[in-house]
Scaffold this motif. Structure first.
Motif, short mmCIF file in Angstrom:
data_model
loop_
_atom_site.label_atom_id
_atom_site.label_comp_id
_atom_site.label_asym_id
_atom_site.label_seq_id
_atom_site.Cartn_x
_atom_site.Cartn_y
_atom_site.Cartn_z
N GLY A 169 0.83 -1.24 0.02
CA GLY A 169 -0.04 -0.08 -0.08
C GLY A 169 0.70 1.14 0.14
N CYS A 170 2.15 1.17 0.49
CA CYS A 170 3.08 2.32 0.47
C CYS A 170 3.36 2.76 -0.99
N ILE A 171 3.95 3.82 -1.24
CA ILE A 171 4.25 4.39 -2.54
C ILE A 171 6.06 4.61 -2.42
N ARG A 172 6.41 3.64 -3.26
CA ARG A 172 8.11 3.65 -3.34
C ARG A 172 8.48 4.26 -4.76
N LEU A 173 9.51 4.86 -4.32
CA LEU A 173 10.36 5.62 -5.67
C LEU A 173 11.72 4.85 -5.99
N TYR A 174 12.15 5.17 -7.01
CA TYR A 174 13.63 5.04 -7.28
C TYR A 174 14.43 5.76 -6.09
N PRO A 175 15.54 5.22 -5.67
CA PRO A 175 16.37 5.85 -4.85
C PRO A 175 17.05 7.19 -5.22
N GLU A 176 17.21 7.56 -6.40
CA GLU A 176 17.62 9.08 -6.71
C GLU A 176 16.31 9.96 -7.02
N ASP A 177 15.23 9.31 -6.96
CA ASP A 177 14.07 10.34 -7.17
C ASP A 177 13.44 10.41 -5.78
N ILE A 178 13.55 9.79 -4.95
CA ILE A 178 13.16 10.14 -3.42
C ILE A 178 14.23 11.16 -2.97
N GLU A 179 15.41 10.91 -3.23
CA GLU A 179 16.51 11.87 -2.39
C GLU A 179 16.00 13.16 -3.07
N ALA A 180 15.82 13.25 -4.36
CA ALA A 180 15.72 14.68 -4.89
C ALA A 180 14.43 15.28 -4.27
N LEU A 181 13.35 14.40 -4.20
CA LEU A 181 11.88 14.82 -3.75
C LEU A 181 12.28 15.30 -2.45
N PHE A 182 12.62 14.30 -1.68
CA PHE A 182 12.77 14.72 -0.06
C PHE A 182 13.43 16.15 0.29
N ALA A 183 14.43 16.30 -0.54
CA ALA A 183 15.22 17.61 -0.45
C ALA A 183 14.24 18.94 -0.46
N GLU A 184 13.21 18.64 -1.41
CA GLU A 184 12.53 20.15 -1.84
C GLU A 184 11.13 20.03 -1.07
N VAL A 185 10.35 18.83 -0.84
CA VAL A 185 8.97 18.74 -0.23
C VAL A 185 9.05 18.99 1.43
N PRO A 186 8.27 20.06 1.70
CA PRO A 186 8.33 20.53 3.14
C PRO A 186 7.13 19.54 3.67
N THR A 187 6.92 19.60 5.05
CA THR A 187 5.87 18.82 5.69
C THR A 187 4.69 19.88 5.51
N GLY A 188 3.74 19.12 5.44
CA GLY A 188 2.56 20.08 5.56
C GLY A 188 2.01 20.21 4.07
N THR A 189 2.82 19.40 2.92
CA THR A 189 2.53 19.34 1.64
C THR A 189 1.42 18.77 1.40
N PRO A 190 0.18 19.19 0.62
CA PRO A 190 -0.84 18.44 0.17
C PRO A 190 -0.60 17.26 -0.62
N VAL A 191 -1.17 16.02 -0.15
CA VAL A 191 -0.80 14.82 -1.01
C VAL A 191 -2.50 14.42 -1.38
N HIS A 192 -2.58 14.21 -2.79
CA HIS A 192 -4.03 13.90 -3.25
C HIS A 192 -3.63 12.50 -4.03
#
Length: 315
Positions: free
Chosen positions: A198-221
């Motif tokens: 049920g969780c959402i997994r990304l390639y290691p390089e993609d989650i690293e880039a996303l993690f760096a710029e997505v702040p807590t509180g970001t909407p998820v739809h």
């Protein structure tokens, strides 16, 4: 449906293609980002390797190239790279995940958007359609197997710390809904497939880039839109993706059976302002719904010789 390109043209396209997708900023009134690409295979290529190289998922690359052997595509085969796509028809803010597309979109505040393939929940463990937010970010997370997974694998340790055995990878972003997490992975072959709990997994390089710029509180739809419609250059485009059963068939090496719902599409078209004034190619529409190759296809202003007819008027 897809035009042939010359060898020289292919070489030029390959030279222009970056290994991974960059951020796009769609213009006002435009619903499509990216450009379709092509790749000529080498003997040693496999579909999973190429999918990761071009930031695509396994199922979407297979759907775009039906009949290709994923492990032995063979040398000299031209593959369509589905790098052009219609943006989801939902508020374009924060993170949007389209389950049918097996893809995540991150809409930045500056109007640009980045997109990456994702792995999602398999049958009986489907990732839910929800609206929520990012509640917590964790670098080098520790994984505590939930009871549902422990029931399947009772020999799992109570916790797995950071390292190559951690299924969360190096980065995790908790969704404020149940125990669902957007995370990396130690099994990249699962990206672009329905294989998780049920969780959402990304390639290691993609989650690293996303993690760096997505702040807590970001909407998820999280949505599940197999059929997408959008505008580009004043023309209307249709994009169709496999559903759960069809994606399972693709992964199993079988030929998917697609249901073509023309009346349902007509209802959706009638809800789009301006669509009722267009001439539409219904032969092309039916073929697109039947093939479901996951690329935008222009369905308005059809070429001469197409089955062209306007939408019926509203009752």
């Amino acid at each position: 449906m897809f035009s042939k390109v010359t060898t020289a043209g292919l070489a030029l396209l390959l030279a222009m293609l970056a290994p991974r997708e960059a951020a796009s900023a769609p213009q006002e009134g435009e619903d499509i980002i990216g450009e379709t690409g092509y790749y000529v295979t080498r003997y040693e290529d496999t579909i999973p390797q190429l999918a990761r190289r071009f930031d695509l998922g396994f199922v979407e690359l297979m759907a775009a190239n039906p009949g290709v052997d994923p492990w032995l595509p063979g040398a000299g085969r031209q593959l369509l790279l589905p790098l052009r796509r219609i943006l989801p028809d939902v508020p374009r803010k924060g993170i949007v995940i389209n389950l049918a597309e097996l893809r995540l979109y991150y809409f930045r505040r500056d109007g640009s958007v980045v997109t990456h393939p994702v792995g999602i929940g398999r049958d009986y463990w489907q990732t839910p359609e929800i609206r929520s937010t990012i509640s917590l970010k964790r670098k080098d997370p520790t994984w505590t197997p939930p009871a549902s997974i422990r029931a399947e694998r009772p020999n799992l340790p109570a916790q797995i710390g950071p390292g190559p055995d951690n299924p969360l990878g190096d980065y995790a972003m908790n969704i404020n809904y149940g125990a669902y997490v957007i995370h990396g992975t130690n099994k990249p072959l699962g990206v672009g497939r329905r294989v998780s709990h049920g969780c959402i997994r990304l390639y290691p390089e993609d989650i690293e880039a996303l993690f760096a710029e997505v702040p807590t509180g970001t909407p998820v739809h999280i949505i599940d839109h197999e059929i997408k419609l959008g505008w580009s250059g004043g023309a209307l485009y249709l994009e169709a993706h496999p559903g759960q059963k069809q994606a399972d068939a693709i992964e199993a090496g079988e030929t998917p059976d697609y249901h073509v719902d023309i009346p349902g599409l007509m209802i959706r078209l009638l809800e789009i302002p301006g669509a009722s004034d267009l001439q539409l190619d219904w032969t092309l529409i039916e073929a697109t719904l039947q093939e479901r190759r996951g690329v935008p296809v222009r369905i308005s202003l059809a070429p001469v010789g197409g089955d062209v007819m306007p939408l019926p008027p509203l009752d």
